[in-house]
Design an enzyme around this catalytic site. Structure first.
Site, PDB file in Angstrom:
ATOM      1  N   LYS A  84      -1.179  -9.983   7.817  1.00  0.00           N
ATOM      2  CA  LYS A  84      -0.816  -8.615   8.201  1.00  0.00           C
ATOM      3  C   LYS A  84      -2.097  -7.906   8.589  1.00  0.00           C
ATOM      4  CE  LYS A  84       0.874  -4.167   6.594  1.00  0.00           C
ATOM      5  NZ  LYS A  84       1.333  -3.304   5.482  1.00  0.00           N
ATOM      6  N   TYR A  91     -13.085  -2.018  -3.799  1.00  0.00           N
ATOM      7  CA  TYR A  91     -14.087  -1.333  -4.620  1.00  0.00           C
ATOM      8  C   TYR A  91     -15.480  -1.940  -4.455  1.00  0.00           C
ATOM      9  CZ  TYR A  91     -16.375   1.115  -8.448  1.00  0.00           C
ATOM     10  OH  TYR A  91     -17.236   1.877  -9.180  1.00  0.00           O
ATOM     11  N   TYR A 109      -3.707 -10.020   4.002  1.00  0.00           N
ATOM     12  CA  TYR A 109      -3.471  -8.621   4.350  1.00  0.00           C
ATOM     13  C   TYR A 109      -4.817  -7.975   4.656  1.00  0.00           C
ATOM     14  CZ  TYR A 109      -1.634  -3.825   3.583  1.00  0.00           C
ATOM     15  OH  TYR A 109      -1.274  -2.507   3.694  1.00  0.00           O
ATOM     16  N   THR A 122       0.844  -1.203   0.000  1.00  0.00           N
ATOM     17  CA  THR A 122       0.000   0.000   0.000  1.00  0.00           C
ATOM     18  C   THR A 122       0.871   1.241   0.000  1.00  0.00           C
ATOM     19  OG1 THR A 122      -1.692  -1.197   1.245  1.00  0.00           O
ATOM     20  CG2 THR A 122      -1.858   1.198   1.233  1.00  0.00           C
TER      21      THR A 122
END
Length: 293
Positions: free
Chosen positions: A159, A105, A131, A43
């Site tokens: 994560k 999205y 993640y 990210t």
């Protein structure tokens, strides 16, 4: 893999092309600092602003450069087949782990997320780290993480970029409690020590781009049971994490902080992201002076 892992920024030139020399310099700096892992196409690395070819190029370049730490490649997409393609690529180039955020999205339920990850896990052999970043993508619930961890041996960790110590607690107790080799990392600097105390395995934290020495000092002190030093370092990280609230995006916060600290990486983000102005940079400077001297 345990310890301090750095979600790498992607350096850009003024024309928005990838600044390869700056990337090489930064990876060398992190390895000399002694970080335990380097995570490219994260990210913080603005992966959603990169083309598939650029993501593959960065993954290959990173594989060449990372020689003394674990090497992680982000392979997330809202397109399951693209995730499979990118994860196979990470496997083929010899990455140690693929890190896969959920689709973003369009909201999808746990059954759809399970199918998404199942398709990737069944078509690849590389160890996968889930993640969870609910501020940016579909959230991963504790029951879903547990189901995936118990079903697929190549899904090896998670994560957790979530500002909830209760969620991290439940993942550690309920998932790692049943599968001892499952790794749990925080994605937030301010939760690093909390995660370790609960039995987690480390952190994948953006501020380690510009201040890895603080994260590494907390890790070392905790491992050596020098808890007062660990507490002091954790308080510094908690203060340092305020950098995110000063800027309009993760990328802006980290690249401005790097600029303040004298790194050669330019404070340039690809559109649609923008780097905040001098006022924000000055606020970040004041914070870094307070925390780091």
């Amino acid at each position: 893999m345990r310890g301090v892992i750095v979600p790498l920024v992607t350096p850009f030139n003024e024309d928005y092309s990838i600044d390869v020399p700056a990337l090489e310099e930064h990876i060398e700096f992190l390895q000399k600092a002694g970080v335990h892992g380097v995570f490219i196409n994260a990210t913080t690395g603005e992966f959603t602003s990169l083309s598939t070819d650029e993501r593959k190029f960065l993954a290959e370049k990173g594989r060449e450069l990372v020689t003394s730490a674990f090497y992680l490649v982000g392979t997330a997409s809202s397109n399951t087949f693209e995730v499979i393609e990118l994860t196979k690529h990470a496997q083929d180039i010899g990455a140690d782990y693929a890190v896969i955020a959920p689709p973003y999205y369009c909201p999808v339920n746990d059954d759809a997320l399970f199918r998404h990850y199942s398709m990737v896990a069944e078509k690849t052999d590389i160890p996968i780290i889930l993640y969870n970043i609910p501020s940016c993508a579909n959230p991963l619930s504790v029951p879903l993480i547990k189901r995936l961890a118990l079903e697929y041996s190549n899904i090896v960790g998670v994560k957790e970029t979530i500002d909830s110590i209760n969620h991290i607690r439940d993942v550690i107790f309920d998932v790692k409690g049943e599968r001892k080799d499952f790794r749990v990392f925080t994605g937030l600097d301010q939760h690093f020590l909390n995660t370790l105390i609960l039995g987690g395995d480390g952190g994948i934290m953006a501020c380690a781009n510009f201040a890895p020495e603080i994260h590494l000092a907390v890790w070392k002190a905790f491992q050596e049971k020098r808890f007062e030093e660990a507490f002091q370092g954790a308080r510094r990280l908690a203060e340092l994490s305020r950098v995110y609230s000063l800027a309009s995006s993760f990328g802006s916060a980290i690249k401005l902080a790097m600029s303040v600290r004298g790194f050669s990486i330019k404070p340039i983000l690809r559109p649609p992201y923008v780097v905040d102005g001098e006022e924000t940079k000055e606020e970040i400077r004041r914070l870094l002076v307070k925390v780091m001297g």
